[in-house]
Design an enzyme around this catalytic site. Sequence first.
Site, mmCIF file in Angstrom:
data_model
loop_
_atom_site.group_PDB
_atom_site.id
_atom_site.type_symbol
_atom_site.label_atom_id
_atom_site.label_comp_id
_atom_site.label_asym_id
_atom_site.label_seq_id
_atom_site.Cartn_x
_atom_site.Cartn_y
_atom_site.Cartn_z
ATOM 1 N N ASP A 163 0.826 -1.223 0.000
ATOM 2 C CA ASP A 163 0.000 0.000 0.000
ATOM 3 C C ASP A 163 0.854 1.265 0.000
ATOM 4 O OD1 ASP A 163 -2.414 -1.621 0.347
ATOM 5 O OD2 ASP A 163 -1.780 -1.844 2.427
ATOM 6 N N HIS A 179 -4.183 -1.501 -6.505
ATOM 7 C CA HIS A 179 -3.495 -0.240 -6.704
ATOM 8 C C HIS A 179 -4.440 0.760 -7.347
ATOM 9 C CE1 HIS A 179 -2.270 -3.159 -9.867
ATOM 10 N NE2 HIS A 179 -2.596 -2.198 -10.703
#
EC number: 6.3.4.4
Length: 449
Positions: free
Chosen positions: A13, A41
């Site tokens: 992340d 993403h």
Amino acid sequence: MANVIVIGAQWGDEGKGKITDLLSRSADVVVRSQGGVNAGHTVVVQGQTFKLHLIPSGILYPDTECIIGSGTVIDPSVLLEEMEQLHALNVSTENLFISQTAHITMPYHRLIDRASEERRGKYKLGTTGRGIGPTYADKSERTGIRVVDLMNGDDLQEKIEWTINYKNAILEKLYNLSPLDPKQVIDEYRGYAEQLRSYVIDSSLKIYEAIQQKKNILFEGAQGTLLDLDHGTYPYVTSSNPIAGGACVGAGIGPTVIDRVIGVAKAYTTRVGEGPFPTELNGEIGELLCDRGAEFGTTTGRRRRCGWFDAVIGRYAVRINGIDCLAITKLDVLDELDEIEVCVAYELDGQICDHFPSDANQFARCQPIYRTLPGWKQSTTNCRSLEDLPKQALDYLKFLAEVMEVSIAIVSLGASRDQTIIVEDPIHGPKRALLDENGVPVSKADTQE
């Protein structure tokens, strides 16, 4: 020509999607080499948000070939859903290719993943429940179904029937779940095969040919270094190898063709799921980081745990991956803080520890040793060069480069493409850049007589 790996230097992340999207405009080929739908993403282009799990970020560039590599595990239903969403936004997938040797996530993988996690009780791992671990387990056990099997209609029925009979015994006897209907699964996956057939290729060969043609190739990592199956915070890890070496294996190339490794790290640290997290902040500042950083998982929607920047795991990521330069993301999230802490070492059982301990029990006992830096208390979202940054923000970046022992090539100050500062050429910059006394990157060649 440059062959570049982009990897996460924390627990995932980190903002790899945006960085890969930025670099994709200079790439001829973008390769996703490992992971599955457990990785998400997000890319924002001209106010439009694209959330992807399997398809490489380079898909937004029509002239960039995007390859889902051999080391990935593919849930066909999710992949087709992503493709439909892109089509609805007038994004073509004609430049998408799928490795014939990637493994397929089946319905029983998802069922076993969720049931197994529930059965672990207090020993749960924080899995996404998307069937990733069981898919990789079948791959290692050599009972998995690959894309090439999916395309082979004659053998597919026999293989699925045998596998489902075996998995049904586990579902019924171990987890007290209803069995799957083999015919229903066969029909479903035959339908997926027909929709995906035209995208399937020998991905390793295609990548090799691109290398021979001296094309620019970008290898897009999923998750992050500390989630690596072999080198992460085991057992609180993913089931693949999201490090630079794993990109080579998952793409089917040798390590000598890689020219550069770019590590991506947030200006603070986050983690999803279970496991030790020395710099975690449970109070007001942790809430502020979570809210300002919109720290909710792309895949699960779970709230991410937030903490101060941990340079110990950062240095570990640099070492494990051979990182040449860093992209620091979400610097703007720190804009409102009076002071900012950076973990430079740990205290472990009364001793100073400046390295990442591979023993999870030891790591859980690590207490962070902080260096305090002043905040800048003003917005950085509109800064487009280092000169635009407040002095304290620039000092913070220089300190991160110093303690991480690697230069910073990119600084991200928001989700949009234009909210970015390019410090040095991330593709053709110096290998493992060093810093001079002013914090300016210099190549190793410049330091040698």
